[in-house]
Design a protein around this motif. Structure first.
Motif, PDB file in Angstrom:
ATOM      1  N   LEU A 182       0.793  -0.822  -0.202  1.00 40.38           N
ATOM      2  CA  LEU A 182       0.167   0.225   0.033  1.00 40.38           C
ATOM      3  C   LEU A 182       0.258   1.033   0.062  1.00 40.38           C
ATOM      4  O   LEU A 182       1.595   1.607   0.976  1.00 40.38           O
ATOM      5  N   LYS A 183       0.779   2.313  -0.635  1.00 38.33           N
ATOM      6  CA  LYS A 183       1.084   3.171  -1.362  1.00 38.33           C
ATOM      7  C   LYS A 183       0.760   4.466  -0.941  1.00 38.33           C
ATOM      8  O   LYS A 183      -0.587   4.433  -2.167  1.00 38.33           O
ATOM      9  N   ILE A 184       0.376   5.715   0.383  1.00 36.48           N
ATOM     10  CA  ILE A 184      -0.506   6.422   0.272  1.00 36.48           C
ATOM     11  C   ILE A 184      -0.076   7.464   0.174  1.00 36.48           C
ATOM     12  O   ILE A 184       1.215   8.093   0.539  1.00 36.48           O
ATOM     13  N   ASP A 185      -0.656   8.545  -0.862  1.00 33.22           N
ATOM     14  CA  ASP A 185      -0.611   9.976  -0.659  1.00 33.22           C
ATOM     15  C   ASP A 185      -1.083  10.860   0.370  1.00 33.22           C
ATOM     16  O   ASP A 185      -1.693  10.474   0.344  1.00 33.22           O
ATOM     17  N   PRO A 186       0.639  11.476   0.717  1.00 34.29           N
ATOM     18  CA  PRO A 186       0.093  12.284   2.534  1.00 34.29           C
ATOM     19  C   PRO A 186      -0.849  13.731   2.286  1.00 34.29           C
ATOM     20  O   PRO A 186      -2.235  13.498   2.736  1.00 34.29           O
ATOM     21  N   ASP A 187      -1.271  13.826   0.903  1.00 31.87           N
ATOM     22  CA  ASP A 187      -1.876  15.214   0.301  1.00 31.87           C
ATOM     23  C   ASP A 187      -3.218  14.129   0.952  1.00 31.87           C
ATOM     24  O   ASP A 187      -4.291  14.678   0.613  1.00 31.87           O
ATOM     25  N   LEU A 188      -4.114  12.600  -0.162  1.00 29.88           N
ATOM     26  CA  LEU A 188      -4.617  12.248  -0.265  1.00 29.88           C
ATOM     27  C   LEU A 188      -5.881  12.239   2.404  1.00 29.88           C
ATOM     28  O   LEU A 188      -6.764  12.331   2.972  1.00 29.88           O
ATOM     29  N   ILE A 189      -4.265  11.773   2.907  1.00 33.78           N
ATOM     30  CA  ILE A 189      -4.862  12.181   4.009  1.00 33.78           C
ATOM     31  C   ILE A 189      -5.249  13.549   4.293  1.00 33.78           C
ATOM     32  O   ILE A 189      -6.208  13.931   4.992  1.00 33.78           O
ATOM     33  N   PHE A 190      -4.460  14.108   4.901  1.00 37.69           N
ATOM     34  CA  PHE A 190      -4.668  16.066   4.632  1.00 37.69           C
ATOM     35  C   PHE A 190      -5.634  15.722   4.178  1.00 37.69           C
ATOM     36  O   PHE A 190      -6.657  16.754   4.374  1.00 37.69           O
ATOM     37  N   PHE A 191      -6.274  15.841   3.026  1.00 36.87           N
ATOM     38  CA  PHE A 191      -6.934  16.978   2.122  1.00 36.87           C
ATOM     39  C   PHE A 191      -8.710  15.860   2.316  1.00 36.87           C
ATOM     40  O   PHE A 191     -10.076  16.090   2.612  1.00 36.87           O
ATOM     41  N   ILE A 192      -8.627  15.023   2.265  1.00 37.90           N
ATOM     42  CA  ILE A 192      -9.994  13.682   1.961  1.00 37.90           C
ATOM     43  C   ILE A 192     -10.259  13.733   3.180  1.00 37.90           C
ATOM     44  O   ILE A 192     -11.249  13.628   4.153  1.00 37.90           O
ATOM     45  N   PHE A 193      -9.037  13.377   4.790  1.00 37.92           N
ATOM     46  CA  PHE A 193     -10.030  12.358   5.601  1.00 37.92           C
ATOM     47  C   PHE A 193      -9.793  13.799   6.598  1.00 37.92           C
ATOM     48  O   PHE A 193     -10.988  12.990   7.783  1.00 37.92           O
ATOM     49  N   LEU A 194      -8.639  14.783   6.787  1.00 36.01           N
ATOM     50  CA  LEU A 194      -8.393  15.601   7.810  1.00 36.01           C
ATOM     51  C   LEU A 194     -10.411  16.258   7.960  1.00 36.01           C
ATOM     52  O   LEU A 194     -10.580  16.827   9.379  1.00 36.01           O
ATOM     53  N   PRO A 195     -10.141  17.000   7.152  1.00 31.43           N
ATOM     54  CA  PRO A 195     -11.384  18.321   6.893  1.00 31.43           C
ATOM     55  C   PRO A 195     -12.551  17.738   7.648  1.00 31.43           C
ATOM     56  O   PRO A 195     -13.330  18.295   8.752  1.00 31.43           O
ATOM     57  N   PRO A 196     -12.785  16.650   6.940  1.00 28.90           N
ATOM     58  CA  PRO A 196     -14.136  15.888   7.366  1.00 28.90           C
ATOM     59  C   PRO A 196     -14.068  15.485   8.642  1.00 28.90           C
ATOM     60  O   PRO A 196     -16.006  15.764  10.114  1.00 28.90           O
ATOM     61  N   LEU A 197     -13.031  14.975   8.816  1.00 29.13           N
ATOM     62  CA  LEU A 197     -13.045  14.409  10.662  1.00 29.13           C
ATOM     63  C   LEU A 197     -13.419  15.827  12.041  1.00 29.13           C
ATOM     64  O   LEU A 197     -13.502  15.718  12.868  1.00 29.13           O
ATOM     65  N   LEU A 198     -12.665  16.842  11.204  1.00 32.50           N
ATOM     66  CA  LEU A 198     -12.413  17.730  11.867  1.00 32.50           C
ATOM     67  C   LEU A 198     -13.858  18.809  12.276  1.00 32.50           C
ATOM     68  O   LEU A 198     -13.801  18.881  13.231  1.00 32.50           O
ATOM     69  N   CYS A 199     -14.291  18.723  10.735  1.00 35.06           N
ATOM     70  CA  CYS A 199     -15.712  19.414  10.979  1.00 35.06           C
ATOM     71  C   CYS A 199     -17.014  18.577  12.011  1.00 35.06           C
ATOM     72  O   CYS A 199     -17.662  19.609  12.574  1.00 35.06           O
ATOM     73  N   GLU A 200     -17.080  17.344  12.363  1.00 38.36           N
ATOM     74  CA  GLU A 200     -17.626  16.429  12.850  1.00 38.36           C
ATOM     75  C   GLU A 200     -17.592  16.586  14.456  1.00 38.36           C
ATOM     76  O   GLU A 200     -18.952  17.087  15.026  1.00 38.36           O
TER      77      GLU A 200
END
Length: 526
Positions: A49-67
């Motif tokens: 598994l190779k993960i683009d860090p921008d994927l976690i920062f941009f895709i995951f972090l905003p909705p988690l912080l928002c909720e």
């Protein structure tokens, strides 16, 4: 796409099953997900598994912080803001400093700048892990508010340290004047952008002819817009999301309908659950690539594990010291701000609890992955080791602190006798009695001014008092429905005003508001 889709569907299925299993065992599901990811990663034939860090920062972090921002109690945050800000900023900086000194002293090849880089990565505790673990034990609302408030802000402070340390490693120098200016813009610019966008989004919801589905769809994209605009303007996307979401949460009654609030709650709960599950599963799946990086850099695995244990120990000790320092500083300079605890044993054990809630998670992994592979044409120094240390810190804090925290709380009897169930129930009943009295006065006032002499109104008052005994809704007509809807809106206004009372738990008021929304939806369906 066809090859990755079954894998993604399998991940969601695993997340759901592990969550069921974790609930039965009364274990936080992030712990089981990370361990499951580790075990799955050893299955032969699976792609690395190779993960683009921008994927976690941009895709995951905003909705988690928002909720998290929509769920936090603003009243409690205002009450404990000194403790929250000290943990979110001062403790994070102190932790990063301690890690930097330890890494520079004990790990060969680590400069102070690299140490601060590592410290910025591993300093923020993970909000999701703490919330998932503490749901199995009851903790005071003051402690919960401090943990929730800290989790909203510490990601921003740690990423600011990470950003400055990355610049220092790349340039070999640190200019304090530029750093101070950049820090101020990062913090206040991010918060300002979030508040401005939050206000604009609220106005858009109010003025555009949206329906429930449109409103919910907009709430799903708004966190990404907060984050994207702030990051584009080189300020803190995390603070923009938090500030904007907290503002919108405070205005939710003014721009979302009862149907929108009810359905959005369900949509967001499921959405965030899947996001959290995927992230923690990914943390475990990352192991093969991280270990491969360590081997390629020529560092013995046992030596790298030792460094990871060292840094994890520094994290735990530093947070413990910070917790007690915060207590003693508050007792010395702000005695009125100390939580009212008569039991001395409980007072001095409370910081230990706060210190033991330092599980690391998604932000640390994403920050470590965001380190560039090359710097000025050469390989980034110690990148593979930083990644491995970060992974060890996440794993050890989740397993060590995550598994033992509920046991420590129960075993120490730290909160024994602190929860007065009878008193809380009496407060709930008093609120409902006040609400009923308010409704009665509302109906009487309307009857005297607008509906006097109308038989339907008199009938409505009697039927409202006896409506629990009525077996059908045949009594409801358009006029009584209108009065009933006005009554529900009046109840909302009463509860919002009641929220200013410091003795009333905001969670109780939110639960009652949710019941009113459900009642309104039932009425509209008649």
């Amino acid at each position: 796409m066809h090859s990755i889709l079954p894998f993604l569907l399998a991940m969601v299925a695993v997340i759901v099953l592990l969550n069921i299993f974790a609930t039965k065992l009364k274990i936080a599901y992030p712990i089981l997900l990370v361990v499951a990811g580790l075990l799955i990663s050893f299955i032969p034939g699976l792609p690395v598994l190779k993960i683009d860090p921008d994927l976690i920062f941009f895709i995951f972090l905003p909705p988690l912080l928002c909720e998290a921002s929509w769920s936090v109690s603003l009243k409690e945050m205002r009450k404990w803001y000194r403790m929250i800000t000290s943990f979110a900023f001062l403790v994070v900086f102190f932790t990063a400093l301690a890690v930097a000194v330890a890494a520079n002293h004990f790990i060969p090849g680590f400069t102070i700048a690299l140490g601060f880089l590592l410290g910025g990565i591993v300093s923020p505790p993970d909000a999701v892990s703490t919330a998932a673990i503490t749901k199995f034990v009851k903790i005071p609302k003051a402690t919960q508010a401090i943990l929730e408030g800290e989790s909203l802000l510490n990601d921003a402070s740690s990423l600011i340290i990470f950003r400055f340390a990355l610049v220092a490693v790349g340039t070999g120098q640190f200019i304090w004047q530029e750093a101070a200016t950049s820090f101020l813009w990062t913090v206040f610019g991010g918060a300002g952008i979030g508040l401005l966008l939050g206000w604009l989004f609220v106005q858009a919801h109010r003025k555009l002819p949206t329906d429930t589905s449109s409103d919910i769809a907009l709430t799903l994209i708004e966190p990404y817009l907060f984050y994207l605009l702030a990051e584009t303007m080189h300020s803190s996307g995390v603070l923009a999301v938090v500030a904007g979401s907290v503002y919108m949460s405070s205005k939710r009654l003014t721009f979302l309908s009862s149907s929108g609030r009810i359905k959005a709650y369900s949509v967001w709960e499921s959405f965030v659950f899947i996001l959290n599950g995927v992230v923690f599963l990914i943390i475990g799946l990352e192991l093969p690539e991280i270990v491969a990086g360590i081997k390629s850099s020529g560092i013995p695995l046992d030596e790298a594990i030792g460094y990871g244990v060292l840094v994890t120990t520094v994290l735990i000790i530093t947070r413990m010291i910070s917790s007690y320092a915060a207590l003693f500083a508050t007792m010395l300079f702000r005695r009125k701000s100390v939580p009212h605890i008569n039991n001395k044993r409980r007072r001095y054990l409370m910081p230990a609890l706060l210190g033991w809630t330092g599980m690391r998670g998604v932000v640390s992994l994403a920050a470590a992955l965001a380190i560039p592979v090359k710097l000025n044409g050469a390989m980034f120094p110690q990148r593979d080791l930083i990644l491995f240390i970060t992974f060890v810190a996440i794993l050890l804090t989740l397993l060590l602190q995550g598994l033992t925290l509920p046991y420590f709380i129960r075993r120490s009897r730290l909160f024994e006798g602190i929860f007065n169930e009878a008193e809380e129930e009496e407060a709930r009943k008093a609120m409902k009695r006040g609400l009923k009295q308010h409704v009665y006065e509302f109906l009487n006032s309307r009857y005297e001014t607008e509906w006097k002499g109308q038989e339907v109104m008199e009938k409505f008052i009697h039927q409202w008092e006896e409506r629990s005994k009525i077996q059908d809704d045949s009594w409801m007509n358009d006029k009584t429905k209108l009065i009933f809807l006005e009554m529900l809106e009046s109840q909302r206004n009463y509860l919002v005003a009641l929220n200013n009372d410091p003795k009333i738990n905001e969670e109780i008021i939110r639960q009652q508001l949710y019941q009113i929304d459900l009642e309104e939806e039932r009425l509209r369906a008649i």
